[in-house]
Write a protein that holds these residues in place. Structure first.
Motif, PDB file in Angstrom:
ATOM      1  N   PRO A  93       0.815  -1.232   0.000  1.00  0.00           N
ATOM      2  CA  PRO A  93       0.000   0.000   0.000  1.00  0.00           C
ATOM      3  C   PRO A  93       0.837   1.266   0.000  1.00  0.00           C
ATOM      4  O   PRO A  93       0.438   2.268  -0.593  1.00  0.00           O
ATOM      5  N   LEU A  97       0.194   3.992  -2.903  1.00  0.00           N
ATOM      6  CA  LEU A  97      -0.314   5.326  -2.552  1.00  0.00           C
ATOM      7  C   LEU A  97       0.675   6.423  -2.919  1.00  0.00           C
ATOM      8  O   LEU A  97       0.294   7.452  -3.478  1.00  0.00           O
ATOM      9  N   VAL A 156       3.032   2.846   7.157  1.00  0.00           N
ATOM     10  CA  VAL A 156       2.644   3.117   5.771  1.00  0.00           C
ATOM     11  C   VAL A 156       2.517   4.623   5.544  1.00  0.00           C
ATOM     12  O   VAL A 156       3.008   5.168   4.548  1.00  0.00           O
TER      13      VAL A 156
END
Length: 291
Positions: A93, A97, A156
């Motif tokens: 992720p 992103l 993240v």
């Protein structure tokens, strides 16, 4: 005739010298990897009695099996398997992103300029040179406010924010080279901001997208500082687990386990470059570092 023969041999000798030099440098560069791989397949007795560069007397997978499933990484003795999964769950992720947001930022800063856009780009560019250590305290406080401290989601977020400067730079410089006539024609046909981005600009971004994906994957997977600061316990990534494994000793030091764990930690990035390395070079030459 003799002089002509000598002259014809000179380019060949020069080429042979270049190849020999490159092979020697590559061999010297690969010696550490060779030592790591050989040691990972040796027994502990073979490591203590043999030469670092020698082949194993008996090829065994003991070090690999223990590194993956039973090696101690601090107080836990479950190997690096769980931490490998943690890194995978974090990297995918974070890379997706940061790449998507970088593409959107680069699209805005290059094709939809506004007042102050150059100043904003300059500030983003300045962010590429900020050391990791500078943002540790403010980022830790921000994660605490958001309730994401010591979590995979928080890690993240940290990687997305820190990588956004680089991904924006890559895409912005790439989009600068796109023909403006395409964008103008789309506007005349009534295409809006997101329509142009999704249907025209993004499909043309294949080369720079590969550069960004490889860059971000490598940087995030290999990161240690953010992992050790912003994660804890079972949420730690692979690099932190590897450090804990190497520094955890009970009895005789098992170098074969340490070396096998190091190869397992490096394997994803090696595979990425082996599979997509040619796309990385192609993307760079297509404009990733122009502007």
């Amino acid at each position: 005739m003799r002089n002509a023969a000598l002259l014809s041999w000179q380019p060949r000798l020069g080429r042979l010298f270049i190849y020999a030099t490159l092979i020697a440098v590559a061999a010297l560069y690969l010696i550490p990897l060779w030592v790591v791989l050989l040691t990972s397949f040796k027994t502990s007795a073979d490591i203590r009695s043999g030469n670092l560069l020698s082949l194993p007397d008996v090829w065994v997978l003991e070090g690999w099996i223990k590194a993956w499933g039973t090696a101690c990484t601090g107080v836990s003795c479950d190997g690096i398997r769980g931490y490998f999964v943690n890194s995978t769950v974090m990297v995918l992720p974070a890379v997706a992103l940061s790449t998507l947001l970088g593409a959107l930022n680069g699209y805005v800063l290059s094709l939809w300029r506004f007042k102050g856009s150059e100043l904003l780009f300059g500030l983003l560019l300045f962010g590429c040179f900020i050391p990791f250590q500078v943002i540790l305290l403010p980022m830790a406080q921000t994660l605490g406010w958001l309730g994401l401290a010591n979590s995979t989601a928080g890690l993240v977020l940290v990687h997305v924010i820190y990588g956004l400067c680089f991904t924006t730079l890559f895409y912005r410089n790439f989009y600068q080279a796109l023909p403006q006539e395409i964008i103008k024609a789309a506007r005349l046909d009534g295409a809006g901001f997101f329509t142009i981005f999704w249907r025209i600009v993004l499909p043309l971004s294949g080369p720079i997208t590969m550069v960004t994906l490889i860059w971000q994957f490598t940087a995030i997977w290999n990161d240690f500082l953010f992992g050790v600061v912003f994660s804890a316990g079972d949420n730690q990534p692979m690099t932190v687990a590897l450090n804990n494994l190497v520094n955890t000793t009970a009895g005789v030091k098992e170098y074969n386990v340490d070396m096998a764990a190091a190869v397992l930690a490096a394997l994803p990035t090696l595979l990425v470059y082996a599979v997509a390395g040619k796309y990385f070079v192609r993307g760079l030459t297509a404009g990733a570092i122009k502007g």
